[in-house]
Design a protein around this motif. Structure first.
Motif, PDB file in Angstrom:
ATOM      1  N   LYS A 160       0.845  -1.189   0.000  1.00 19.02           N
ATOM      2  CA  LYS A 160       0.000   0.000   0.000  1.00 19.02           C
ATOM      3  C   LYS A 160       0.880   1.238   0.000  1.00 19.02           C
ATOM      4  CE  LYS A 160      -4.003  -2.003   2.419  1.00 19.02           C
ATOM      5  NZ  LYS A 160      -4.942  -1.836   1.301  1.00 19.02           N
ATOM      6  N   ASP A 161       0.378   2.302  -0.604  1.00 17.92           N
ATOM      7  CA  ASP A 161       1.058   3.588  -0.480  1.00 17.92           C
ATOM      8  C   ASP A 161       0.045   4.666  -0.113  1.00 17.92           C
ATOM      9  OD1 ASP A 161      -0.295   4.280  -2.808  1.00 17.92           O
ATOM     10  OD2 ASP A 161       1.479   4.327  -4.078  1.00 17.92           O
ATOM     11  N   ARG A 162       0.536   5.817   0.288  1.00 20.46           N
ATOM     12  CA  ARG A 162      -0.338   6.923   0.674  1.00 20.46           C
ATOM     13  C   ARG A 162       0.038   8.143  -0.151  1.00 20.46           C
ATOM     14  NH1 ARG A 162      -3.952   9.263   3.609  1.00 20.46           N
ATOM     15  NH2 ARG A 162      -4.636   7.304   4.523  1.00 20.46           N
ATOM     16  N   LEU A 163      -0.983   8.809  -0.685  1.00 19.54           N
ATOM     17  CA  LEU A 163      -0.765   9.986  -1.509  1.00 19.54           C
ATOM     18  C   LEU A 163      -0.613  11.233  -0.649  1.00 19.54           C
ATOM     19  CD1 LEU A 163      -3.377   9.331  -4.332  1.00 19.54           C
ATOM     20  CD2 LEU A 163      -0.953   8.712  -4.283  1.00 19.54           C
ATOM     21  N   VAL A 164       0.283  12.115  -1.090  1.00 18.71           N
ATOM     22  CA  VAL A 164       0.486  13.399  -0.423  1.00 18.71           C
ATOM     23  C   VAL A 164       0.514  14.505  -1.468  1.00 18.71           C
ATOM     24  CG1 VAL A 164       1.755  12.447   1.534  1.00 18.71           C
ATOM     25  CG2 VAL A 164       3.002  13.152  -0.524  1.00 18.71           C
ATOM     26  N   VAL A 165       0.245  15.715  -1.033  1.00 22.52           N
ATOM     27  CA  VAL A 165       0.391  16.889  -1.885  1.00 22.52           C
ATOM     28  C   VAL A 165       1.853  17.328  -1.834  1.00 22.52           C
ATOM     29  CG1 VAL A 165      -0.279  19.295  -2.250  1.00 22.52           C
ATOM     30  CG2 VAL A 165      -1.991  17.613  -1.525  1.00 22.52           C
ATOM     31  N   VAL A 166       2.446  17.507  -3.004  1.00 22.99           N
ATOM     32  CA  VAL A 166       3.821  18.002  -3.113  1.00 22.99           C
ATOM     33  C   VAL A 166       3.738  19.469  -3.507  1.00 22.99           C
ATOM     34  CG1 VAL A 166       6.055  17.695  -4.215  1.00 22.99           C
ATOM     35  CG2 VAL A 166       4.555  15.717  -3.867  1.00 22.99           C
ATOM     36  N   ALA A 167       4.291  20.345  -2.674  1.00 21.50           N
ATOM     37  CA  ALA A 167       4.103  21.782  -2.876  1.00 21.50           C
ATOM     38  C   ALA A 167       5.391  22.545  -2.577  1.00 21.50           C
ATOM     39  CB  ALA A 167       2.978  22.283  -1.981  1.00 21.50           C
ATOM     40  N   PRO A 168       5.505  23.776  -3.073  1.00 21.70           N
ATOM     41  CA  PRO A 168       6.655  24.615  -2.689  1.00 21.70           C
ATOM     42  C   PRO A 168       6.695  24.825  -1.183  1.00 21.70           C
ATOM     43  CG  PRO A 168       5.477  25.565  -4.557  1.00 21.70           C
ATOM     44  CD  PRO A 168       4.629  24.437  -4.048  1.00 21.70           C
ATOM     45  N   SER A 169       7.854  25.154  -0.647  1.00 23.88           N
ATOM     46  CA  SER A 169       8.028  25.279   0.801  1.00 23.88           C
ATOM     47  C   SER A 169       7.159  26.372   1.405  1.00 23.88           C
ATOM     48  CB  SER A 169       9.497  25.550   1.121  1.00 23.88           C
ATOM     49  OG  SER A 169       9.934  26.741   0.463  1.00 23.88           O
ATOM     50  N   THR A 170       6.759  27.342   0.592  1.00 28.25           N
ATOM     51  CA  THR A 170       5.953  28.457   1.108  1.00 28.25           C
ATOM     52  C   THR A 170       4.444  28.221   0.997  1.00 28.25           C
ATOM     53  OG1 THR A 170       6.093  29.528  -1.071  1.00 28.25           O
ATOM     54  CG2 THR A 170       7.753  30.149   0.576  1.00 28.25           C
TER      55      THR A 170
END
Length: 293
Positions: A160-170
């Motif tokens: 299984k894997d889990r999805l995350v939002v990848v975003a700029p540091s700010t």
């Protein structure tokens, strides 16, 4: 096989004399072989010109077939050389990008270490392509993401894997979790529409009457992260696959607070075709790896 190789060389160099030189044969011998072959199949392969030779329409088809036959012959030779070296068998595997980017390489390496003589042929592919190849008996074992139509396949749970939002540091520094609907106003960077990931996100956006603002499409998880780092938008990726890239590019990962954000992977074979002993060994090994976590 020599005649086919001569046809390929002549088509490439547009010259029988150059073909004879490369093949280390007399020009008359090359010409005789091609003429005899043309007589056997009943059509000319080459049109003779003052400057050399050119393929006829029938010759174009012949060339493509010849290339395939020579490729398969070379692969056969490699196969036999492997068996001479002690290979016991082989298993062809197609796996989704998510599996290859996260768990599968280590599991397959451990299998090879403990099962000497079994050659694994591994290729990355989209889940939909893997399912189709299995149904057409073009591979032995597939690793796909749950959610696709698996009619006609036998499956086992894998990882299984889990999805995350990848975003700029700010990006929204005050939050650690976010719901999918709250990012749908953002420009999105994802892989192509044929991927299981983008199909999933598009379907979930449709569920709430929205559409993905898909600004950039790339071919890899690394491409998603690099485009996020360059400021083109945000992405959604499996957490394990995104972690190392996010650290290198100083991106932040935000937990996607949705029940569907945890995805299962499946090991698949064609249901009406019993697996080979070697495929069965691999399946059992991967199932055990998944059980250990």
């Amino acid at each position: 096989m020599l005649t086919l190789r001569l046809i390929v060389l002549a088509a490439e160099h547009k010259s029988l004399s150059k073909t004879a030189q490369i093949a280390n044969l007399a020009l008359a011998a090359v010409s005789r072989r091609i003429i005899n072959f043309e007589a056997e199949i009943g059509i000319p392969i080459f049109k003779r010109t003052r400057s050399g030779v050119e393929l006829t329409p029938g010759g174009e088809v012949c060339l493509q077939r010849a290339l395939k036959i020579l490729t398969e012959t070379n692969l056969l030779k490699l196969d036999m050389a492997d068996f001479q070296s002690g290979m016991r068998g082989r298993v062809s595997i197609r796996a989704s990008t998510s599996a290859i980017a996260q768990f599968l390489p280590e599991d397959l390496a451990a299998f090879e270490l403990n099962n000497g003589g079994i050659r694994l042929e591994i290729r990355e592919a989209y889940s939909a392509e893997i399912i189709e190849d299995l149904r057409q008996s073009q591979l032995d074992v597939g690793i796909i993401l749950e959610g696709g139509e698996t009619f006609g396949l036998k499956t086992w749970p894998y990882r299984k894997d889990r999805l995350v939002v990848v975003a700029p540091s700010t990006f929204r520094p005050d939050i650690q979790r976010i719901q999918f609907e709250d990012v749908l106003d953002e420009d999105m960077i994802q892989m192509g529409f044929d991927t299981a990931m983008t199909k999933l996100l598009s379907a979930r956006a449709n569920d709430v009457g929205r559409t993905l603002r898909l600004k950039v499409m790339v071919d890899s998880f690394d491409g998603v992260c690099r485009m996020v780092g360059a400021g083109f938008g945000i992405g959604i990726l499996p957490e394990i696959a995104a972690k190392s890239r996010a650290q290198q590019l100083e991106l932040r990962l935000i937990e996607l607070d949705e029940p569907w954000a945890e995805r299962g992977m499946l090991i698949c074979i064609k249901d009406d075709t019993p697996p080979s002993n070697h495929s069965r060994e691999l399946i059992d090994f991967l199932v055990a790896c998944a059980a250990r976590g």
